[in-house]
Design a protein around this motif. Sequence first.
Motif, PDB file in Angstrom:
ATOM      1  N   ALA A 103       0.825  -1.202   0.000  1.00 42.50           N
ATOM      2  CA  ALA A 103       0.000   0.000   0.000  1.00 42.50           C
ATOM      3  C   ALA A 103       0.862   1.257   0.000  1.00 42.50           C
ATOM      4  N   LEU A 104       1.962   1.227   0.762  1.00 41.45           N
ATOM      5  CA  LEU A 104       2.856   2.367   0.803  1.00 41.45           C
ATOM      6  C   LEU A 104       3.483   2.623  -0.566  1.00 41.45           C
ATOM      7  N   LEU A 105       3.809   1.548  -1.290  1.00 45.71           N
ATOM      8  CA  LEU A 105       4.341   1.706  -2.642  1.00 45.71           C
ATOM      9  C   LEU A 105       3.327   2.417  -3.539  1.00 45.71           C
ATOM     10  N   GLY A 106       2.052   2.074  -3.358  1.00 47.41           N
ATOM     11  CA  GLY A 106       1.006   2.773  -4.107  1.00 47.41           C
ATOM     12  C   GLY A 106       0.973   4.261  -3.785  1.00 47.41           C
ATOM     13  N   MET A 107       1.153   4.589  -2.498  1.00 50.38           N
ATOM     14  CA  MET A 107       1.190   5.999  -2.114  1.00 50.38           C
ATOM     15  C   MET A 107       2.391   6.712  -2.741  1.00 50.38           C
ATOM     16  N   VAL A 108       3.522   6.031  -2.802  1.00 55.74           N
ATOM     17  CA  VAL A 108       4.718   6.621  -3.397  1.00 55.74           C
ATOM     18  C   VAL A 108       4.487   6.902  -4.884  1.00 55.74           C
ATOM     19  N   VAL A 109       3.860   5.956  -5.576  1.00 59.30           N
ATOM     20  CA  VAL A 109       3.578   6.145  -7.003  1.00 59.30           C
ATOM     21  C   VAL A 109       2.673   7.354  -7.213  1.00 59.30           C
ATOM     22  N   LEU A 110       1.650   7.482  -6.372  1.00 59.52           N
ATOM     23  CA  LEU A 110       0.768   8.650  -6.485  1.00 59.52           C
ATOM     24  C   LEU A 110       1.530   9.941  -6.207  1.00 59.52           C
ATOM     25  N   GLY A 145     -12.454  12.577  -8.313  1.00 57.22           N
ATOM     26  CA  GLY A 145     -11.839  13.760  -8.902  1.00 57.22           C
ATOM     27  C   GLY A 145     -12.003  13.794 -10.413  1.00 57.22           C
ATOM     28  N   TRP A 146     -11.936  12.622 -11.039  1.00 53.62           N
ATOM     29  CA  TRP A 146     -12.097  12.537 -12.488  1.00 53.62           C
ATOM     30  C   TRP A 146     -13.544  12.780 -12.909  1.00 53.62           C
ATOM     31  N   LEU A 147     -14.494  12.145 -12.204  1.00 48.42           N
ATOM     32  CA  LEU A 147     -15.900  12.239 -12.589  1.00 48.42           C
ATOM     33  C   LEU A 147     -16.501  13.611 -12.303  1.00 48.42           C
ATOM     34  N   ILE A 148     -16.169  14.196 -11.136  1.00 49.01           N
ATOM     35  CA  ILE A 148     -16.849  15.414 -10.693  1.00 49.01           C
ATOM     36  C   ILE A 148     -16.023  16.672 -10.950  1.00 49.01           C
ATOM     37  N   LEU A 149     -14.698  16.582 -10.750  1.00 48.85           N
ATOM     38  CA  LEU A 149     -13.856  17.771 -10.853  1.00 48.85           C
ATOM     39  C   LEU A 149     -13.024  17.819 -12.130  1.00 48.85           C
ATOM     40  N   GLY A 150     -13.104  16.773 -12.964  1.00 50.24           N
ATOM     41  CA  GLY A 150     -12.368  16.775 -14.223  1.00 50.24           C
ATOM     42  C   GLY A 150     -10.875  16.596 -14.071  1.00 50.24           C
ATOM     43  N   GLN A 151     -10.421  15.961 -12.965  1.00 50.88           N
ATOM     44  CA  GLN A 151      -8.995  15.715 -12.737  1.00 50.88           C
ATOM     45  C   GLN A 151      -8.619  14.386 -13.380  1.00 50.88           C
ATOM     46  N   ASP A 152      -7.621  14.413 -14.281  1.00 51.46           N
ATOM     47  CA  ASP A 152      -7.273  13.239 -15.078  1.00 51.46           C
ATOM     48  C   ASP A 152      -6.719  12.097 -14.232  1.00 51.46           C
ATOM     49  N   ALA A 153      -7.004  10.849 -14.661  1.00 54.10           N
ATOM     50  CA  ALA A 153      -6.411   9.650 -14.065  1.00 54.10           C
ATOM     51  C   ALA A 153      -5.268   9.207 -14.967  1.00 54.10           C
ATOM     52  N   THR A 154      -4.045   9.510 -14.581  1.00 54.22           N
ATOM     53  CA  THR A 154      -2.868   9.195 -15.394  1.00 54.22           C
ATOM     54  C   THR A 154      -2.480   7.723 -15.222  1.00 54.22           C
ATOM     55  N   PRO A 155      -1.608   7.209 -16.106  1.00 53.48           N
ATOM     56  CA  PRO A 155      -1.166   5.817 -15.952  1.00 53.48           C
ATOM     57  C   PRO A 155      -0.544   5.524 -14.591  1.00 53.48           C
ATOM     58  N   LEU A 156       0.228   6.477 -14.041  1.00 50.92           N
ATOM     59  CA  LEU A 156       0.825   6.253 -12.726  1.00 50.92           C
ATOM     60  C   LEU A 156      -0.256   6.148 -11.645  1.00 50.92           C
ATOM     61  N   ARG A 157      -1.297   6.932 -11.749  1.00 54.48           N
ATOM     62  CA  ARG A 157      -2.381   6.839 -10.770  1.00 54.48           C
ATOM     63  C   ARG A 157      -3.108   5.498 -10.891  1.00 54.48           C
ATOM     64  N   LEU A 158      -3.269   5.013 -12.133  1.00 53.85           N
ATOM     65  CA  LEU A 158      -3.900   3.702 -12.313  1.00 53.85           C
ATOM     66  C   LEU A 158      -3.029   2.599 -11.710  1.00 53.85           C
ATOM     67  N   LEU A 159      -1.718   2.726 -11.849  1.00 54.97           N
ATOM     68  CA  LEU A 159      -0.805   1.753 -11.231  1.00 54.97           C
ATOM     69  C   LEU A 159      -0.953   1.797  -9.711  1.00 54.97           C
ATOM     70  N   ALA A 160      -1.033   2.987  -9.166  1.00 55.27           N
ATOM     71  CA  ALA A 160      -1.198   3.126  -7.712  1.00 55.27           C
ATOM     72  C   ALA A 160      -2.505   2.490  -7.250  1.00 55.27           C
ATOM     73  N   ILE A 161      -3.560   2.665  -8.031  1.00 57.50           N
ATOM     74  CA  ILE A 161      -4.855   2.060  -7.686  1.00 57.50           C
ATOM     75  C   ILE A 161      -4.717   0.544  -7.616  1.00 57.50           C
ATOM     76  N   ALA A 162      -4.019  -0.051  -8.596  1.00 57.55           N
ATOM     77  CA  ALA A 162      -3.827  -1.503  -8.601  1.00 57.55           C
ATOM     78  C   ALA A 162      -3.058  -1.958  -7.358  1.00 57.55           C
ATOM     79  N   LEU A 163      -2.058  -1.192  -6.948  1.00 56.94           N
ATOM     80  CA  LEU A 163      -1.266  -1.562  -5.773  1.00 56.94           C
ATOM     81  C   LEU A 163      -2.086  -1.497  -4.491  1.00 56.94           C
ATOM     82  N   VAL A 164      -2.870  -0.423  -4.328  1.00 58.41           N
ATOM     83  CA  VAL A 164      -3.629  -0.307  -3.084  1.00 58.41           C
ATOM     84  C   VAL A 164      -4.765  -1.329  -3.022  1.00 58.41           C
TER      85      VAL A 164
END
Length: 305
Positions: free
Chosen positions: A127-134, A254-273
């Motif tokens: 989980a910490l690795l996911g936080m680092v990626v984010l 953030g993506w759905l309501i505020l229009g903040q993009d989900a980048t590949p690194l964020r998707l990787l972090a999601i998989a880790l957490v």
Amino acid sequence: MQKPAASSPLVGVALVIGSCLSLPFGAAVAAQLFPVLGPWGVTSLRVAIAALLLVAIVRPRPRKWTRQQWLAAVLFGVSLAAMNGFFYAAIDRIPLGPAVAIEFLGPLVLAAVLTRKLADFTWVGVALLGMVVLGIDGLIGAEPLDPLGVVFILIAAGFWAMYIRMSARVGALIPGSSGLAMGLVVAAVLLIPVGIPAASTVAMDPQLLLLAAITAVLSSVIPYSFELAALRRLPQRVFGVLLSLEPAFATLAGWLILGQDATPLRLLAIALVIAASVGTTLGVRRDRRDGGPSGPFTAPIPLPD
């Protein structure tokens, strides 16, 4: 001391996931109020509305409480006020997904301190690795993180760890949701100085009042009720790592309501957490099947009396 609820730990897991879904969507709604009310004004209104709703529903009777119960509720309220205020001050400056990821350092450190098995520590590391990626995504992405926003979210992280401990304490000492209701009352009183201007603005605009009420339900009433119930069913260290789902849902909100993009690194972090959360959940089931401890109060918790 109140006994843990006699139900499957999977119920506790479901409650934590429900909280993780509700909180970031509530934060995304709250962010739309910042230009008018400011982050601390929104915090005050959200907590005050949530306190009124829960007091009306729960009808606590604090006159009969002991000194221990009152102290737990007051410290719980302090953690609620500070955690929420600094979190909103942070997401006024940095994107929602990275903010939640950094804030998660609080419960992550708490989970690491409380862990007793190598497997638990391993999942904390994932989980910490996911936080680092984010965090890396926030540093090298198109939207750099504001330094003051990072400071605010680190302060919120410390109070989040305090919230988890005091939530467990309140759940052990005060039956039902009375401790949560009074904790919100304490938080609302503490935030009155920053809430008066926001309240006067909202009183003249029913639409703002509706958005503030939605924020209160999604960000306070639902998640805190769910988390209080979950802490009666899960060890604190497991509860802490399961909350690693929250950055994933925050990125989605953030993506759905505020229009903040989900980048590949964020998707990787999601998989880790998510991997860390699944691993921890399987560990809870294995502990229960083997007859090991499955509640949060199987060992003394060194909190102030």
